[in-house]
Design a protein around this motif. Structure first.
Motif, short mmCIF file in Angstrom:
data_model
loop_
_atom_site.label_atom_id
_atom_site.label_comp_id
_atom_site.label_asym_id
_atom_site.label_seq_id
_atom_site.Cartn_x
_atom_site.Cartn_y
_atom_site.Cartn_z
N ALA A 176 0.83 -1.21 0.00
CA ALA A 176 0.00 0.00 0.00
C ALA A 176 0.86 1.25 0.00
N ALA A 177 2.02 1.18 0.67
CA ALA A 177 2.92 2.33 0.69
C ALA A 177 3.64 2.51 -0.65
N LEU A 178 3.92 1.40 -1.35
CA LEU A 178 4.67 1.47 -2.61
C LEU A 178 3.79 1.78 -3.81
N TRP A 179 2.53 1.39 -3.76
CA TRP A 179 1.66 1.45 -4.94
C TRP A 179 1.52 2.85 -5.54
N PRO A 180 1.32 3.89 -4.74
CA PRO A 180 1.18 5.22 -5.34
C PRO A 180 2.42 5.68 -6.11
N TYR A 181 3.56 5.03 -5.86
CA TYR A 181 4.80 5.44 -6.52
C TYR A 181 5.18 4.49 -7.66
N GLY A 182 4.22 3.66 -8.11
CA GLY A 182 4.45 2.78 -9.24
C GLY A 182 5.03 1.43 -8.89
N GLY A 183 5.20 1.14 -7.62
CA GLY A 183 5.73 -0.15 -7.21
C GLY A 183 4.65 -1.20 -7.13
N PRO A 184 5.02 -2.44 -6.82
CA PRO A 184 4.02 -3.48 -6.62
C PRO A 184 3.12 -3.11 -5.46
N GLY A 185 1.83 -3.32 -5.62
CA GLY A 185 0.86 -2.91 -4.62
C GLY A 185 0.57 -3.98 -3.59
N PRO A 186 -0.46 -3.79 -2.78
CA PRO A 186 -0.76 -4.72 -1.69
C PRO A 186 -1.10 -6.12 -2.16
#
Length: 336
Positions: A176-186
């Protein structure tokens, strides 16, 4: 996240945890872990057919199976996250919500343990309680006494709270922390973790060909659970007023008591629950024709009773709420 009209990914995780607590794992719905298990069975059969007499070949095959399952499951989760952007939010959001809830086992674990407690109400016939327990533990249950059944229920509830609830929840929150920055999400991280956990539960045994074939999956699962287990150890005392002020001493004691356990995580998770609840866990467990002596945890405390197991389940619920609250506060502060 545009397709969700500003809905924060931490709120999605919160909703998934709520859905898990509400409906658990519906029996009428194909579960992702069942699909993972099918692939593991097929790949294991292939590996044993080709490398049954080669420990090195089995180890390499186990590494390949682990990579395929973990990366494939995580990739499927990431693909669903990306495709959700192409759907209206009334379709994309519920799809991710249900998929995320499938990675959490809070309600299903609670139901399984409570089935054992319900069966124990018939004190003259332990057969149904032993049968219910056999579905959730690896040890032999056919000759267990009432007290041994309660100890086994408390131990599996504490160990699987980490494996089945807090570890996947931890990786969801990282996603959830990475998703807004284009990373793998939850969902990507949760399904990747569940693949490693399923590999460990199906192949992580020190017998036959699995001594080599299951090594990679078991080691990866230990690694992925290590940090969530330590976070539970530190935070669990904070979930009840009677132990909140002694959080660090209880955590240090649990780490010391759990260290002799062959698993780097199971002994620690059981130890912190034993310390927080004031019950003694550990002792002799029987697996087939072998007996294993596990270290005593909170030695000298009272033996667990049904009310203690219920308190253990309630403590897990409170800690889950605490984790989600902290995550929402941190997420809100970062994304203001």
């Amino acid at each position: 996240m545009d397709s969700f009209s500003g809905i924060h990914p931490f709120l999605l995780v919160l909703a998934a945890a709520g859905l898990d607590r509400w409906i658990g794992d519906p029996r009428w719905c194909l579960h992702p872990v069942v699909v993972m298990g099918w692939w593991i069975t097929q790949l294991r059969s292939f590996a044993e057919r080709w490398f049954s007499h080669s420990p090195l070949g089995l180890r390499l095959a186990g590494c390949c199976i682990t990579l395929l399952l973990v990366l494939g499951s995580g990739g499927c989760g990431w693909w669903l996250e990306q495709r959700s952007h192409d759907l209206p939010w009334v379709l994309g959001w519920p799809l991710l919500l249900v998929a995320l809830a499938s990675a959490l086992a809070g309600r299903s674990l609670e139901q399984a343990v409570q089935a054992v407690l319900e069966a124990l109400k018939n004190e003259t016939e332990l057969g149904p309680a032993r049968q219910a327990l056999s579905w959730i533990v690896g040890r032999d249950t056919q000759d267990l006494s009432r007290q041994e059944i309660l100890r086994a229920a408390a131990e599996t509830a504490s160990e699987n709270a980490v494996d089945g609830l807090f570890a996947p929840l931890f990786w969801m929150l990282i996603g959830a922390a990475l998703w807004p920055y284009g990373g793998p999400g939850p969902l990507a991280l949760a399904w990747g973790f569940k693949a490693a956990s399923t590999l460990d539960s199906m192949l992580g045994y020190r017998r036959g060909t699995l001594r080599w074939l299951g090594t990679a999956g078991a080691r990866l699962d230990d690694l992925l659970v290590w940090l969530p287990c330590r976070l539970v150890t530190v935070s669990l005392p904070l979930a009840q007023p009677s132990t909140a002020r002694r959080a660090l001493p209880l955590a240090r004691r649990a780490l010391l008591e759990g260290k002799p356990d062959p698993s780097p995580n199971a002994g620690v998770s059981q130890a912190i629950y034993a310390q927080c609840l004031g019950i003694q866990l550990g002792g002799v467990n029987r697996y087939g024709d072998q007996s294993t002596c596990k270290p005593l945890l909170a030695a000298g405390a009272q033996a667990p009773e049904p009310a203690d197991v219920e308190r253990l389940l309630a403590l897990s619920r409170r800690l889950e709420g605490l984790w989600l609250l902290v995550a929402l506060l941190v997420g809100a502060a970062v994304h203001r």
